[in-house]
Each structure stands twice: as structure tokens, then as C-alpha cells.
Design a protein around this motif. Structure first.
Motif, PDB file in Angstrom:
ATOM      1  N   THR A  38     -18.340 -21.341   8.537  1.00 34.52           N
ATOM      2  CA  THR A  38     -19.542 -20.492   8.464  1.00 34.52           C
ATOM      3  C   THR A  38     -20.335 -20.583   9.768  1.00 34.52           C
ATOM      4  O   THR A  38     -20.818 -19.574  10.293  1.00 34.52           O
ATOM      5  CB  THR A  38     -20.434 -20.930   7.279  1.00 34.52           C
ATOM      6  OG1 THR A  38     -19.629 -20.934   6.122  1.00 34.52           O
ATOM      7  CG2 THR A  38     -21.608 -20.004   7.087  1.00 34.52           C
ATOM      8  N   TRP A  84     -18.020 -25.140   5.642  1.00 29.04           N
ATOM      9  CA  TRP A  84     -19.337 -25.141   6.313  1.00 29.04           C
ATOM     10  C   TRP A  84     -19.164 -24.920   7.813  1.00 29.04           C
ATOM     11  O   TRP A  84     -19.892 -24.156   8.449  1.00 29.04           O
ATOM     12  CB  TRP A  84     -20.020 -26.475   6.013  1.00 29.04           C
ATOM     13  CG  TRP A  84     -21.428 -26.585   6.499  1.00 29.04           C
ATOM     14  CD1 TRP A  84     -22.496 -25.865   6.076  1.00 29.04           C
ATOM     15  CD2 TRP A  84     -21.922 -27.482   7.501  1.00 29.04           C
ATOM     16  NE1 TRP A  84     -23.627 -26.254   6.743  1.00 29.04           N
ATOM     17  CE2 TRP A  84     -23.301 -27.251   7.620  1.00 29.04           C
ATOM     18  CE3 TRP A  84     -21.325 -28.467   8.292  1.00 29.04           C
ATOM     19  CZ2 TRP A  84     -24.091 -27.960   8.506  1.00 29.04           C
ATOM     20  CZ3 TRP A  84     -22.133 -29.174   9.170  1.00 29.04           C
ATOM     21  CH2 TRP A  84     -23.495 -28.917   9.278  1.00 29.04           C
ATOM     22  N   GLU A 108     -18.519 -18.700  12.432  1.00 33.41           N
ATOM     23  CA  GLU A 108     -18.696 -17.263  12.219  1.00 33.41           C
ATOM     24  C   GLU A 108     -20.030 -16.806  12.821  1.00 33.41           C
ATOM     25  O   GLU A 108     -20.108 -15.798  13.516  1.00 33.41           O
ATOM     26  CB  GLU A 108     -18.679 -16.996  10.717  1.00 33.41           C
ATOM     27  CG  GLU A 108     -18.720 -15.540  10.340  1.00 33.41           C
ATOM     28  CD  GLU A 108     -18.717 -15.373   8.833  1.00 33.41           C
ATOM     29  OE1 GLU A 108     -17.963 -14.548   8.340  1.00 33.41           O
ATOM     30  OE2 GLU A 108     -19.486 -16.087   8.154  1.00 33.41           O
ATOM     31  N   GLN A 123     -13.345 -15.234   7.360  1.00 31.76           N
ATOM     32  CA  GLN A 123     -13.152 -15.271   5.896  1.00 31.76           C
ATOM     33  C   GLN A 123     -11.724 -15.690   5.558  1.00 31.76           C
ATOM     34  O   GLN A 123     -11.505 -16.467   4.633  1.00 31.76           O
ATOM     35  CB  GLN A 123     -13.459 -13.907   5.295  1.00 31.76           C
ATOM     36  CG  GLN A 123     -14.953 -13.717   5.054  1.00 31.76           C
ATOM     37  CD  GLN A 123     -15.283 -12.352   4.525  1.00 31.76           C
ATOM     38  OE1 GLN A 123     -14.420 -11.476   4.447  1.00 31.76           O
ATOM     39  NE2 GLN A 123     -16.524 -12.152   4.168  1.00 31.76           N
ATOM     40  N   ARG A 133     -11.506 -19.316   5.928  1.00 30.56           N
ATOM     41  CA  ARG A 133     -12.136 -20.016   4.805  1.00 30.56           C
ATOM     42  C   ARG A 133     -11.198 -20.052   3.601  1.00 30.56           C
ATOM     43  O   ARG A 133     -11.202 -20.998   2.842  1.00 30.56           O
ATOM     44  CB  ARG A 133     -13.458 -19.327   4.473  1.00 30.56           C
ATOM     45  CG  ARG A 133     -14.552 -20.309   4.101  1.00 30.56           C
ATOM     46  CD  ARG A 133     -15.868 -19.619   3.860  1.00 30.56           C
ATOM     47  NE  ARG A 133     -16.586 -19.391   5.096  1.00 30.56           N
ATOM     48  CZ  ARG A 133     -16.991 -18.201   5.534  1.00 30.56           C
ATOM     49  NH1 ARG A 133     -16.720 -17.105   4.857  1.00 30.56           N
ATOM     50  NH2 ARG A 133     -17.662 -18.086   6.651  1.00 30.56           N
TER      51      ARG A 133
END
Lengths: 182, 270
Positions: free
Chosen positions: A83, A80, A86, B65, B68
Motif C-alpha cells: 500500500t 501494508w 502504491e 493490487q 497484494r
């Protein structure tokens, strides 16, 4: 709050939602701050911008903590947080893009004198091919400088390259393309 | 500028116009995740090939990404130097409850801090309580019942005067109130005393009931002094020989209710 360091993310988030105790978030910062900073640094290649990225990410996370469902089985606080980070970086780029769009809007509109003629179409296609043949760093700097219209300093901020690197990339790419179209 | 350079500038300008506007960030994320339809993805690719800012955006998306997925994040230079300060800032924001620190939030927070100071709290409490204080202890001058003379001017020898004693007081043997008007008396002056309340919004009415409940006279009365001595002047012709009851009522206008009743019995005889 020493025991809090042993608690998992979900419990810390739940505790923060309940009590709004800043210490809970300080533990999460200790856990993920460094990784986030490292990622920010890898993207920006700049200490201050990486620091800003971490601060803004945590600020948004705290502000929107109620959107994070810590009770869900698949909840992942790190995911989370990434994100949000980002979005922080993309928002920064978007702001630059908006500014660029404004500059474009104030200049002449698209195809003011009709579309490209056949010769130009052929040359345009050639230019496109030539650009794709460039090494990615050179292409990126060349496009940002010549097509998007950013300054050296802005390109340094965007790419994380040094001034010398940006200058070399742009000049090398320009020489390469000019040689082709001479 | 040479012709070659000018031609290249023109070409770049055409390139700029041809590539169109940049897609939104979420579209770029979807493109990088491979979530777009092939035609849509091809459009984005064609645009990104000619747009430095979209290429930079895609690099950002790719980097996050990878993070992640748990890939190696690389070095964190100077982390130990900046960590303390950064941690303090995050902690301060978290302690503020995560509310956006806009001007209003700062004002509200400042006000909250101020309210906790005892002196300020005391002053605010006083301000809030002041209206209640004014209600409890009215500052306006007390309106005593007005001292007025009898409603009808009477001259000596024209009125039969009697001081009435109350009959509704328990344990008191009242003397019979008897009035004997002389032949030339045009009025009967009834004097009586009731304990009045010298406060605003309280008024007194008097009613004289005759035989079979016939009301001889009724109306508002005012005390002749601030204690409760009244004089009620009744035209003689209204009072035939017989028994009468004078009922005095205290009426509270604020509460809109009757608060006390006093009665006097008297007889008019020859």
C-alpha cells in the motif's frame, strides 16, 4: 541478530517499535526488498526508479511504523508495504499532474469562446471513438504527448517504454488518427 | 501547419477542456477496486479514457493490487548489484529511529553525538555549574559592617562611659554593670562586645528595656571595628536611676530571621 531472520514480521515490527534497532528492519528488507524492487521494475521498467521506489517505501514504512498494528490478527506487513509503495508511485504521478494543472491554469481558461459547436461535437465524439479503438500502449503515449503535453522523456519515465517505443507509439497513433480526419 | 492538422489541434484542445481535471489518487484506487457508485465510476472511466496520466495511475494501482493478491512479481534485474547499497541506506534510516531527516533532525542528531564527547560534556557542565559556583563563592567584595563613630558627637566630660559585660554567657560570673553618671554628663556611652559575623545581609539592632518593659531606645547599630565592638550613646535624661537590659539581636536579611541574641544587664545609680 542472526536469530531475527527466523522471527515473523509482527515480532520484528514489535521489536523495532520497542528498541528502534535498525537490524529488525534490515531483516524485513531482506525479506521483502527484492519483491518490492521487482514490482517497481515491472511498473517503471527502469532500474534507478525501481530502486528509488523501494528506498522511499521503506523510508515511509519506518517513519510511519507506529501506524502499523502488528497485534491485530489480520495484520499483514507485506500488504501494508505494498500500500505504501502504491502511494509512492501515485504520489509521483500526482506531482506530474499538479504540474500539468498549473500549466493549464496559466494558459487560456476552459471554453473561452463558448462551448463546442454542433459540428465540433460530432467530430469530438468521433475522435473519442477513434482513440478507444487504438491499442492501449499507442493510446497512452498519444494522450500523454498530445493531450497531457508531456515530453518523450517524461513519457519514457511514466510508461517505462524506451525512446524508440514511445516514438513509434506516438507516430503510429498520430498517423492513424490523422488519416481518419483528413 | 495544414488545415487538417489545425482542425485536429483544435479538436484535441476541446478534448482537453472537456475531460476536466483529474480525480484524486484515492478515488482512482476506489475505482480500480470497484468501490465507486456506477455513475461516479462512469465519470472516472470517461475521464481516464482521455487522460494519459490517469491511465498510467490506474496501471500502477492494478499492478500493486496484483502484488497484494500474491501474484507473480516478475524479474528483479541487477538486484544483487544494488541490494548492498540500498540495504545500507534503509538500515541507516531505521537506526536513526525512523525520524525524518530534515535539517532540524540532522542538527539534533549531530548535537546528541557531540554531547557524548567527554570534553564537550565537561565544558557544558562547567557552564551550567558556574552560576551555582558564583553563589557559593561570591566574587563581590565582602561588605563588612561599616565603621562609624558614635551617632551623637560627645566631647570629653559630657558622657559617662561603661564597658558592659554579657550576662547571658553560661558559666561566666559577670561583674555587675553599674554606671554612675556625674552631674554634668549629658550622655551615657555603653560600650560592649558581641561576636559579629562579617558577612553581607547580616545586621545588628540594639534595644534598651527599662523597668516594666519600657523601651528606652531601639535601633540599628554598627560596629566600630570589624570584630564586634560597639558603642551606644544614650542621652542621659532617658536613663533614670534603675535597672536596664540591653538586648542586641543579629538579624539575617537573606533568611529573614533572627540568628542570635545577646543581652547585657546594667544599672544606673547615683
Amino acid at each position: 541478530m542472526r536469530e531475527a531472520t527466523k522471527l515473523d514480521d509482527q515480532i520484528l515490527v514489535r521489536e523495532f517499535k520497542r528498541s528502534r534497532n535498525g537490524e529488525c528492519f534490515a531483516v524485513l528488507f531482506d525479506r521483502y526488498g527484492k519483491r518490492l524492487y521487482a514490482l517497481g521494475y515491472r511498473i517503471h521498467q527502469d532500474r534507478a526508479r525501481a530502486e528509488d521506489c523501494v528506498q522511499e517505501t521503506f523510508r515511509r514504512a519506518i517513519e510511519e511504523i507506529d501506524c502499523f498494528d502488528e497485534r491485530s490478527a489480520g495484520s499483514n506487513f507485506w500488504g501494508w508495504l505494498v500500500t505504501i509503495a502504491e502511494h509512492v508511485c501515485l504520489d509521483e504521478l500526482r506531482r506530474m499532474r499538479v504540474r500539468e494543472d498549473h500549466a493549464k491554469a496559466s494558459s487560456a481558461g476552459p471554453w473561452e469562446h463558448g462551448g463546442p459547436v454542433q459540428d465540433q461535437q460530432a467530430m469530438l465524439s468521433e475522435l473519442r471513438d477513434e482513440l478507444t479503438r487504438l491499442c492501449p500502449e499507442y493510446r497512452l503515449c498519444y494522450l500523454l504527448f498530445h493531450v497531457n503535453g508531456y515530453s518523450y522523456k517524461e513519457i519514457m519515465n511514466l510508461t517505462g517504454f524506451s525512446y524508440q517505443q514511445v516514438k513509434t507509439c506516438i507516430q503510429t497513433a498520430r498517423r492513424h488518427i490523422e488519416r481518419r480526419f483528413r | 501547419m495544414s488545415d487538417d492538422e489545425r482542425n485536429l489541434e483544435e479538436l484535441i484542445d476541446l478534448l482537453r477542456r472537456e475531460r476536466g481535471s483529474c480525480p484524486e489518487s484515492h478515488v482512482l484506487v476506489a475505482y480500480q477496486e470497484g468501490a465507486l457508485a456506477p455513475e461516479e465510476a462512469a465519470k472516472i472511466r470517461a475521464h481516464a479514457d482521455l487522460c494519459g496520466i490517469c491511465q498510467a495511475s490506474l496501471q500502477v494501482v492494478e499492478a500493486w493490487q496484483a502484488a497484494r493478491r500474491g501474484e507473480e512479481v516478475g524479474e528483479a534485474p541487477d538486484w544483487q548489484i544494488i541490494r548492498g547499497d540500498l540495504r545500507k541506506r534503509v538500515l541507516a534510516f531505521a537506526s536513526a529511529g525512523g525520524k525524518p531527516r530534515n535539517a532540524f533532525a540532522r542538527f539534533a542528531s549531530g548535537l546528541r553525538g557531540l554531547l557524548w564527547r567527554p570534553a564537550v560534556a565537561y565544558i557544558i557542565a562547567l557552564i551550567l555549574l558556574y552560576p551555582a559556583y558564583r553563589g557559593l563563592f561570591p566574587r563581590q567584595p565582602i561588605e563588612y559592617p561599616k565603621v562609624e563613630g558614635p551617632p551623637v558627637p560627645i566631647s570629653a566630660g559630657t558622657a559617662a562611659t561603661i564597658t558592659l559585660e554579657r550576662h547571658d554567657v553560661r558559666g561566666v560570673e559577670a561583674r555587675p554593670n553599674v554606671v554612675r553618671p556625674a552631674a554634668g554628663d549629658r550622655y551615657v556611652a555603653l560600650q560592649f562586645f558581641v561576636p559579629i559575623r562579617a558577612v553581607p545581609n547580616v545586621e545588628y539592632t540594639a534595644r534598651i528595656d527599662g523597668a516594666a518593659g519600657i523601651v528606652v531606645q531601639a535601633g540599628k547599630i554598627v560596629s566600630m571595628d570589624r570584630i564586634g565592638n560597639f558603642q551606644l550613646v544614650v542621652p542621659r535624661e532617658r536613663l533614670a536611676f534603675g535597672s536596664y537590659t540591653l538586648i542586641v539581636e543579629e538579624y539575617d536579611r537573606q533568611k529573614n530571621e533572627r540568628t542570635a541574641t545577646f543581652s547585657f544587664l546594667f544599672e544606673v545609680v547615683e
